[in-house]
Write an enzyme that holds these catalytic residues in place. Sequence first.
Site, PDB file in Angstrom:
ATOM      1  N   GLU A  94       0.481  -5.950 -10.183  1.00  0.00           N
ATOM      2  CA  GLU A  94      -0.120  -4.800 -10.829  1.00  0.00           C
ATOM      3  C   GLU A  94       0.907  -4.011 -11.646  1.00  0.00           C
ATOM      4  O   GLU A  94       0.619  -3.575 -12.756  1.00  0.00           O
ATOM      5  CB  GLU A  94      -0.753  -3.898  -9.775  1.00  0.00           C
ATOM      6  N   ASP A  95       2.096  -3.861 -11.097  1.00  0.00           N
ATOM      7  CA  ASP A  95       3.041  -2.923 -11.710  1.00  0.00           C
ATOM      8  C   ASP A  95       4.163  -3.561 -12.518  1.00  0.00           C
ATOM      9  O   ASP A  95       4.909  -2.857 -13.183  1.00  0.00           O
ATOM     10  CB  ASP A  95       3.689  -2.043 -10.616  1.00  0.00           C
TER      11      ASP A  95
END
Length: 753
Positions: A94-95
């Site tokens: 996600e990051d």
Amino acid sequence: MGEYVIDEAREEREMQARYDELIEACRALKPLSPDEEASILRAYQIAKTAHAGTRRKSGEPYIFHPLAVALIAVKEVGLGPIAAICALLHDVVEDTDITLDELRMVFGDRVATIVDGVTKIDDVMVMQHTDSKQAENYRKILLSMCDDAYVIFLKLCDRLHNMRTLGSMKDTKKLAIASETSYLYIPLAHRLGLYSIKTELEELVMRYTNPDCYNEIAARIAATAGTGERLEECLTIPVRQMLDAAGYDYRLKTRVKSVYSCWKKMENKHVDFDEIYDLYAMRIILQNVPREHEKEECFKVYALISEQFPPNPTRFRDWITRPKNNGYESLQTTVMTPIGRWVEIQIRTERMDTIAEKGMAAHFLYKEAHPEEQIENNPVEEWLQQIRTSLEQSDKSALDLVEEFKETLYTKEIYLFTPKGKTIVLPSRSTVLDFAYAIHTDLGMHCIGAKVNARPVAIGYRLHTGDQVQVLTSKRTLPQTEWLTQCQTPRAKEAIKDFLRSRKKEFVAEGKRRLNTYYEKIHLKANPQNFGQLKRYFNRASDIDLYYDLAVGTITEQQVAECFGKARPAPRLFFLDPYRDVFENSRRTGDGVVPAEPRVDDPATAAAPFLLDKEYEHLPTESAPCCKPVPGDQVIGIVSDGKIMVHRTNCRVARDEMANHENHIVRAKWRPGEQLSLLTGIALTAIDRHGLLQEITRHISDEMDLNMRAITLEASEGVARGIIMLYVNNVQSLNGLIDKLKTIDGVEDVHRI
Ligand code: MN
């Protein structure tokens, strides 16, 4: 909270220390293979590099968060290396720039699936109850949660760490995260049985959503400070000495009640803080106790404690003899201590403690730790399967589904027993059919009912905790569509659907053949347009369903013609059934099958069947209505009112009369070789099921010397009770019929009336 001071050398040392702690925690569960250790290190390095330069709101390097989540997963929940790897990697997709495919290449499918599931669940997504789009998102999230039990476990660990570090968030975000935690994650932790995580989450939620109350109670608990130390001296030390002297192997745990549970007790029980009995509690966990001595040892320890510390008799609880529904076992007592404070003492074994602390998760963890043992019925996986099935199939709105899901978080289990005393745990509202399938698919497939606590019941009967269930089967019985409404576990439903699907396929050829002959008669071609029209007209979901119904005759030639507007008048129905008078009469009265009027040539009213003592030969004879004797029965005659009543010798009415009118007894015998029919009755009790009536009538018609006059069959709560009235030529064929009826599956009892 003070300003965070960046000191990279210190941070680096701190990271290494936590990583070492993680490896140690994994090893404490189970020795690590070199491969596993290498994978964990790899995951740590990838995460550390990927998150490098990013910091959390609190100021610390981001990698501290995945490390903390991994530590919670391993140390506090008890999950193994896979969880450690996934926890370390849970935020990289996600990051950061790392993709799921890259993770799949390095760590394999399972890790990629779990990380994907965790990634799909956003950090905050508080439900707006009116927003159905939001609910649809929720549904997708719940589905991905069900991909793998690890997704839920890791999401809980993630949330716990976020809640522990909530202090540095903005106030609005704090409230959003806290309310979502109480909406979803606390129920999840409860359902999985992760009670210590649940307690901590409740505590943290209260701290942010109800700070005034929280602070007040926290202050009152703090005001008892010093009590703990005094208790150590006057309770813990003496208890240790006592247990040591008795040679016990044990662990002691002491705790102060949490702010949240104090508050809940004050609210629910309307008591003041000072009236809370179990503010302080001690737990004695006995180790290495063989299973068969657990109860005895716990009670011995209870006796030891009570000798020295006076117990409050109203507060003794024995959850060992009768465990709670969720499997909780423990002895609980509240004793008075020399400092004048009540303390709750729980006594249990290591095994009981694991169940009490980890609940359903304990089964899951056990299975994870013992992959070599083939364990069926893993409750966590069954539960997930159940959610998945209901999320995928239901046509309910997403909003309803989410509410339903939340309900399942509080669903209780029921504990059932096989005849040999083995425990089977099923969701509440489970039926006999669920139970049968839970034991074995074959048992489910041929299930016709069960004896529950020795009482016969049907397949759809709902079971209750403590029921002893003996499944009844018949080789000839096979699953039917209606069964789907008689069970609720995914295991049973899936097995039934599988069977029906495979069964239906066998009928496709026959369905096609029939359809083609129907087409020919109404001069239509077998083409996709016509087939499509049929499917719509009969509203069948699949081709197989349509062919099946054609093959078994649920859809008739007439109906096919109607579909294309080419119907001819239906032919008159007529009965070839030998008992048609019975059924036609019943049709007329309209309340099931009832006795028909006697026929004109009723053989019961024909000539006397008895060879009597000569002197009474002139008197008319009558067959007694109470016992309805038939040729072959031992009989006697009783003279009264100028006629002779003929009874069976074992008839109770006859016995009473014989006692009172000794001299009126006439010896009687059947006239040999006479073909006569007498009316008699049979009572039958059976487990109600489809096809029962047909089987009974078939047996009666097979018996040449019998002629049925009427049959009544009433079913309630799955048990059918029937009365069959027959003309019988001799007792042999009657007994033959009774024996045959007894062999029908599900028939419990057959006797003459
Ligand atoms: Mn996270």
